[in-house]
Scaffold this active site. Structure first.
Site: not given
Ligand code: ATP
Length: 309
Positions: A34-35, A38, A104, A258, A294
């Site tokens: 759960g977001a 988390n 789900y 999260d 997570d």
């Molecule tokens: P989620 O998959 O949890 O929904 P999201 O799409 O909301 O993630 P992302 O941009 O994938 O967000 O990741 C959130 C933050 O985590 C990024 O802004 C970055 O700071 C860090 N992050 C994610 N992936 C990486 C990576 N491969 N290398 C370094 N930092 C990362």
């Protein structure tokens, strides 16, 4: 006393142990997904007091979720158990490390019965920050109403409202999601979209154009997540790309957002300058993608600081 209030649906997560189509998987370790929880666990690990609210089924899965989240040091005292519906479940299929599908079993779940009358204003208003995700309003009409009433409570008590869109197109139509996201965003002080979510909300393509459109005529803090590139910070006075931290081996990309949100909320509570806040959130995101699960990778404050050195 709580510093942050968040609420939403957490499900029991059955994660396929074998990398196979789900119909051939025999064993499913039982986890919690759960977001909002988390983020709550992330904040607790960083040393903050955080209240997480949900409506859980009065069943073994509801009790498991409740104990797990409480065991992580989150205040779950406002949670309600209902006999009217069951706790939601989620099965995760892994076809390859990058190809993950979720199934789900959450329609008409206990959490979907959350309603405005469940919100305890005295409890919520102890907090400095209200954390809202775009998942909760997708669960049902009464959940949507609950989000809107929580926002009214936060405004009345001058709390900071932080919105993380968390688009889930399995839960509702793109059209409805876009409308509701923009409605919530108009009330939020801080918005934390991924670039794809920001593009979805605004119809713009470039990072800076997305930020300008999300800001509109109001004074907000927009932080756009850019995966391995880090994040873009946009306020009236500051516009900056904050570089991400290199990750040696991506084990599990889920949960980075999260962890990132927990880092932002923690930094806001500490009154750190925004570039410092975003940098620490980037570090937490990078730590989380290097660990399976997570919440397993969510660090303590000393662990983040060691990582950043
Ligand atoms: P989620 O998959 O949890 O929904 P999201 O799409 O909301 O993630 P992302 O941009 O994938 O967000 O990741 C959130 C933050 O985590 C990024 O802004 C970055 O700071 C860090 N992050 C994610 N992936 C990486 C990576 N491969 N290398 C370094 N930092 C990362």
């Amino acid at each position: 006393n709580i510093d942050v209030f968040t609420f939403g649906e957490t499900m029991v997560l059955f994660q396929a142990e074998q990398m196979l189509p789900l119909e051939y998987v025999h064993t499913f370790p039982k986890l919690v997904g759960g977001a909002e929880s988390n983020v709550a666990i992330g904040l607790a690990r960083l040393g903050h007091s955080v209240g997480w609210f949900s409506k859980l089924g009065d069943d073994p899965f509801g009790r498991y979720i409740h104990k797990f989240i409480r065991g992580e040091g989150v205040d779950t005292s406002s949670c309600l158990f209902t006999e009217k519906a069951q706790t939601g479940l989620l099965f995760k299929e892994r076809l390859s490390p990058e190809d993950v599908n979720v199934y789900y079993y959450r329609k008409n779940s206990a959490a979907s019965l959350m309603e405005p009358a469940d919100l305890n204003e005295d409890y919520i208003s102890q907090a400095k920050i209200l954390h809202i995700t775009g998942i909760t309003p997708a669960l049902s009409e009464s959940c949507y109403q609950t989000v809107m009433v929580a926002i009214q409570i936060a405004k009345k008590h001058k709390m900071t409202i932080v919105f993380d869109p968390n688009l889930r197109l399995k839960l509702w139509s793109a059209e409805k999601a876009k409308e509701v996201f923009n409605e919530i965003a108009s009330h939020a002080d801080v918005i934390l979209p991924g670039l794809d979510e920001g593009q979805f909300m605004t119809g713009k393509t470039e990072v800076e154009d997305v930020a300008v459109a999300l800001m509109g005529e109001q004074d907000k803090t927009i932080i756009i997540k850019l995966g391995s590139k880090g994040a873009y910070l946009h306020t009236k006075h500051e516009k900056a790309y904050i570089e991400g931290f290199p990750v040696d081996r991506i084990v599990d990309p889920v949960g980075a957002g999260d962890g990132f949100a927990a880092g932002i909320l923690s930094g806001l509570l500490r009154n750190d300058p925004l570039p410092v806040v975003v940098k620490r959130a980037n570090a937490i995101g990078a730590i989380v993608v290097g660990v399976s699960g997570d919440v397993e990778g969510l660090p303590t404050l000393p662990a983040v600081e060691r990582f950043m050195e």
